[in-house]
Design a protein around this motif. Structure first.
Motif: not given
Length: 491
Positions: A361-384
């Motif tokens: 069930d640790r895959v739940l934590v991994l997948s939720a972290a990937l969702v958050a990390l992927g979303l965080a790339a958008a404001p980082a891209a906007a800053a660049s």
């Protein structure tokens, strides 16, 4: 003694997984053509999300045709989701009472007709009426799919079926964003934005006509009890009072009108729960199986599902706006920016089951972290923005988000639905889908507070709004860790 104890535990876990504990009935024989049936069933979740999201990018073209007022614009874009959210629990319970396959076919036929009505709309009023009816049809068909997977597929095949279910929903959301911008621009056969709604007609008709040859009609345990009309009205009113001020946050003064409506919705929800508990104690038909909320896995899973949708749905809306209004993308280019997410969702949904087998069930934590990390790339891209890193960073982030989304949905849905007794599978699926709609509305309202400045003369705050979505996604990682811990407890 140890062998007997191990056998008892194994049998108990299997009965709990199948939801058969205490029922004493064997599951019906599996349909030999259930895999073909699954492809037809997945038309429903794909289209229900496709037609919710396609209008986000098609709306400017619709506005050009009809010159919509602000209220009409909001009704065309948000009316579908409002009615869809109101009817999901009732739609799920209708399947429990009258048969899930029958109700699914009724829903998919209604979806074809209402989609055609949207494409043929001749005025704002006719389009709004068709969109509202389309949302009601989606609410009828959507919960039946999870319920049929829960009750008609052998337990060993349910995780794989759920991974395809997750893929269909996620691709529906992403394809809606892509084709919602592309089809009006391509102007296929001169249909303009109307082609967006015509997509559903042949798919819905194919599902309606071909399903009887692949899946036997089901006879659910709740057959003959009749619907709970009072519960349906109370439940719909409580959801409406909460959704309305959230969905129309920019048009409706939240203080005091919106706050009063939300308070009334909470009060009606309390009355609804009390009514459902009383009916359950007396053995009368109830709209909502309130006993589900005594199950820790169900409660944690529904809350995690809520947070994930609260982060993802408004994020997609804000990003689509940003790409067109700030980054200078056309509607087609903005839609295509979501393509890496669609491809990664397909990969993630197929990886979910083997990863859970290997990592638990640790895959739940991994997948939720990937969702958050992927979303965080958008404001980082906007800053660049303006640099060569903008597009690669944005597309990489979409791929990471899609991978996490594709992984988390089947694992989470399987964990939640495995605790739902088969006789309540439709209502349980309705609860899960209703929380998604409430989460989407609340997320858009919360992110909208950050997005829109106090003065109309000031520019929209896209980057802070995207950061707010990332913050909500980060909370889902914490809750995913909590759910994984609950799943590890002995049954």
């Amino acid at each position: 003694m140890a062998d007997e104890l191990a056998g008892h535990r194994t049998g108990t876990r299997l009965r709990e997984h199948r939801g058969e504990a205490g029922h004493g009935t064997a599951p019906p024989p599996a349909d030999p053509r259930r895999r073909q049936a699954l492809a037809l069933l997945l038309v429903g979740p794909f289209l229900s999300l496709f037609d919710q999201f396609c209008v986000n990018l098609a709306a400017p073209s619709i506005d050009d045709s009809f010159r919509l007022t602000p209220f009409e614009f909001q009704a065309v874009v948000g009316g579908y989701g409002l009615v869809y959210g109101l009817g999901l629990i009732t739609g799920g319970r209708l399947g429990d009472v009258f048969g899930r396959l029958r109700v699914y076919r009724v829903g998919v036929a209604a979806f074809a007709l209402t989609s055609l009505a949207c494409a043929l709309a001749w005025s704002p009023g006719s389009l709004i009426a068709a969109r509202l009816a389309q949302g009601a049809a989606a609410a009828v068909l959507q919960p039946q799919v999870l319920a049929l997977i829960r009750t008609r597929f052998p337990p060993a095949e349910q995780p794989g079926a759920l991974s395809w279910f997750a893929l269909s929903m996620s691709l529906g959301m992403v394809a809606g964003q892509v084709l919602g911008g592309a089809l009006p621009a391509w102007d296929v056969f001169g249909t303009g934005w109307r082609a967006v709604f015509l997509v559903a007609v042949p798919l819905s008709l194919a599902a309606f006509l071909l399903l009887p040859a692949t899946l036997r009609p089901d006879r659910p345990d709740s057959a003959g009890q009749g619907p709970d009309l009072t519960g349906a009205v109370l439940g719909a009113l409580s959801v409406a009072c909460v959704l309305l001020p959230l969905a129309a946050a920019r048009e409706l003064p939240f203080l005091p009108t919106g706050l009063a409506l939300c308070a009334a919705g909470c009060l009606l929800a309390a009355v609804f729960v009390r009514d459902q508990r009383a009916k359950t104690r007396r053995g009368r038909p109830a709209q909502l199986p309130v006993g589900l909320f005594a199950l820790p896995v169900f409660v944690h899973g529904v809350l995690l599902n809520f947070l994930l949708y609260m982060a993802s749905v408004p994020f997609a809306v804000v990003l689509a706006l940003y790409l067109q209004e700030e980054a200078g993308f056309s509607s087609v280019e903005a839609g295509l920016a979501f393509t890496p997410a669609a491809l990664a969702i397909a990969v993630g949904s197929r990886l979910a089951v083997p990863l859970r087998t290997r990592c638990g069930d640790r895959v739940l934590v991994l997948s939720a972290a990937l969702v958050a990390l992927g979303l965080a790339a958008a404001p980082a891209a906007a800053a660049s923005a303006g640099s060569g890193a903008f597009v690669p960073l944005l597309l990489t982030g979409m791929a990471v988000y899609g991978l996490g989304n594709g992984m988390v949905v089947p694992v989470l849905t399987g964990a939640v639905m495995s605790r739902v007794p088969p006789k309540d599978a439709g209502a349980g699926a309705g609860v899960l889908a209703t929380t998604q709609q409430l989460a989407a509305a609340l997320g858009i309202a919360v992110v909208g507070v950050v997005l829109y400045p106090a003065s109309a003369a000031l520019p929209l705050r896209y980057t802070p709004a995207m950061v707010a979505g990332v913050g909500i996604a980060a909370l889902s990682v914490v809750l995913a860790a909590r759910l994984a811990a609950v799943l590890r407890r002995p049954s």
